[in-house]
Enzyme design. Sequence first.
Site, PDB file in Angstrom:
ATOM      1  N   TYR A 101       0.436   2.218   5.302  1.00 30.67           N
ATOM      2  CA  TYR A 101      -0.521   1.346   4.449  1.00 30.67           C
ATOM      3  C   TYR A 101      -1.442   1.039   5.402  1.00 30.67           C
ATOM      4  O   TYR A 101      -1.155   0.662   6.863  1.00 30.67           O
ATOM      5  CB  TYR A 101       0.319  -0.050   3.910  1.00 30.67           C
ATOM      6  CG  TYR A 101      -0.731  -1.326   3.608  1.00 30.67           C
ATOM      7  CD1 TYR A 101      -1.357  -1.445   2.355  1.00 30.67           C
ATOM      8  CD2 TYR A 101      -0.700  -1.916   4.631  1.00 30.67           C
ATOM      9  CE1 TYR A 101      -2.144  -2.393   1.968  1.00 30.67           C
ATOM     10  CE2 TYR A 101      -1.876  -3.347   4.278  1.00 30.67           C
ATOM     11  CZ  TYR A 101      -2.582  -3.121   2.919  1.00 30.67           C
ATOM     12  OH  TYR A 101      -3.515  -4.316   2.013  1.00 30.67           O
ATOM     13  N   GLU A 189      -9.822  -1.224   2.475  1.00 32.97           N
ATOM     14  CA  GLU A 189      -7.879  -1.403   2.933  1.00 32.97           C
ATOM     15  C   GLU A 189      -7.756   0.218   2.048  1.00 32.97           C
ATOM     16  O   GLU A 189      -8.640   1.243   0.818  1.00 32.97           O
ATOM     17  CB  GLU A 189      -7.288  -2.163   1.878  1.00 32.97           C
ATOM     18  CG  GLU A 189      -6.250  -1.944   1.532  1.00 32.97           C
ATOM     19  CD  GLU A 189      -5.198  -2.603   0.308  1.00 32.97           C
ATOM     20  OE1 GLU A 189      -4.902  -3.701   0.419  1.00 32.97           O
ATOM     21  OE2 GLU A 189      -6.121  -2.699  -0.630  1.00 32.97           O
TER      22      GLU A 189
END
Length: 387
Positions: A101, A189
């Site tokens: 992530y 993101e």
Amino acid sequence: MDLLEYQGKQLFARHGLKVSSGRAVADVEGAVAAGAEVGYPVVVKAQVLIGGRGKAGGVKLAEDEQQLREHAGNILGMNIRGHTVHTLWIEHASDIAAEYYAAVLLDRSAKKPLVMFSTEGGVDIEEVAARDPERLIRRHVDLLRGLSREQALSIAREGGADADVVEQVADALVALYEVWLAEDAILAEINPLIVTPAREVRALDAKVSLDDNALFRHPDNQSLSDTANEDPIEARAKEQGVQYVKLDGDIGILGNGAGLVMSTLDVVAQAGGSPANFLDAGGGSNAEKIRQAVELLLANDAVKAVLFNIFGGITRGDEVARGLIEAFEQIKPVVPFVVRLDGTNDVEGRRLLQEAALPNVYQAATMNEAAEMVVALAAGRPVGARA
Ligand code: GDP
Ligand code: MN
């Protein structure tokens, strides 16, 4: 302005982040053509402005044309938590060895960009942050110096990236920071940032939110606002110049003034209810405005009851009441309405409503009472005090 995954990936690619090749399409035949171009297996991905598409069935692997047709047909038109799928992204499928992530966002309280990295990607990152906060690395960046390669390397190492891909992860972080900075993003993101079995690091998903106030600096990005994918009711509200926001619950909320609308949301939540949408009719709401507002609120099928919270200042209670009576004559809503009228000309307004004896309209004396009533009505429970 939130971008669809494929638009975010275009920005990623512009700044040197690795992404899979793919095509955005609007129908099954387009998907089949895209499949032939990018090569099987492919992933069929719903393009909607909401996360968790995978869990909702909006991300599917297709080994061949037949499977692609099936998945594309199923996903197009699918409703993912209130967002209808009009566009698919078809990309060459990746093999996955690990899911990481990565994100860059603006930390408003620190007034600094924040880089986040975790080797626990592919899942809801809030879950990781709650369960295992030390597995989510958070580092502020000095805005004047930017994200240096050294800092990116140390973030990747500290986060526990596999030793052989630390350099690539650092490159990805630097590129992601570059996307965030150069495109005036609020959020950039990647979840998941994958490591392939061939040890290549690549962005498999993209969530980018651009700063509307800086869009004038990015003429290229202005066209990314995708009205086809915008909620149709929100689009209509925008045209009519009223503030309308769609939520996930079943109670429609209308008030005049942003502050009143916000506190109405709070009292409804406190009473155990869940708002479906809220609409700020603004000051000086005349009959026509009220009619439009009621139409907008009811355009959402999820609405089971409506709370009308008006505090008259410039807005006059009698005018609001007349607007509501007129709106009811034209629209004849079937869901119950709770009305709380206070402030300028409230006595007159309440009297008008009482005389009109509109079916399914209830009056409440206070905001709390109104909230309790609307929550009960939305749940199908009877209440007293008809208008
Ligand atoms: P989200 O559910 O909206 O976050 O959509 P994602 O783009 O993140 O996809 C959800 C999940 O589908 C990912 O976490 C992956 O596990 C899986 N997925 C997506 N693309 C691929 C792919 O190319 N290959 C494989 N094997 N899995 C994929
Ligand atoms: Mn994702």
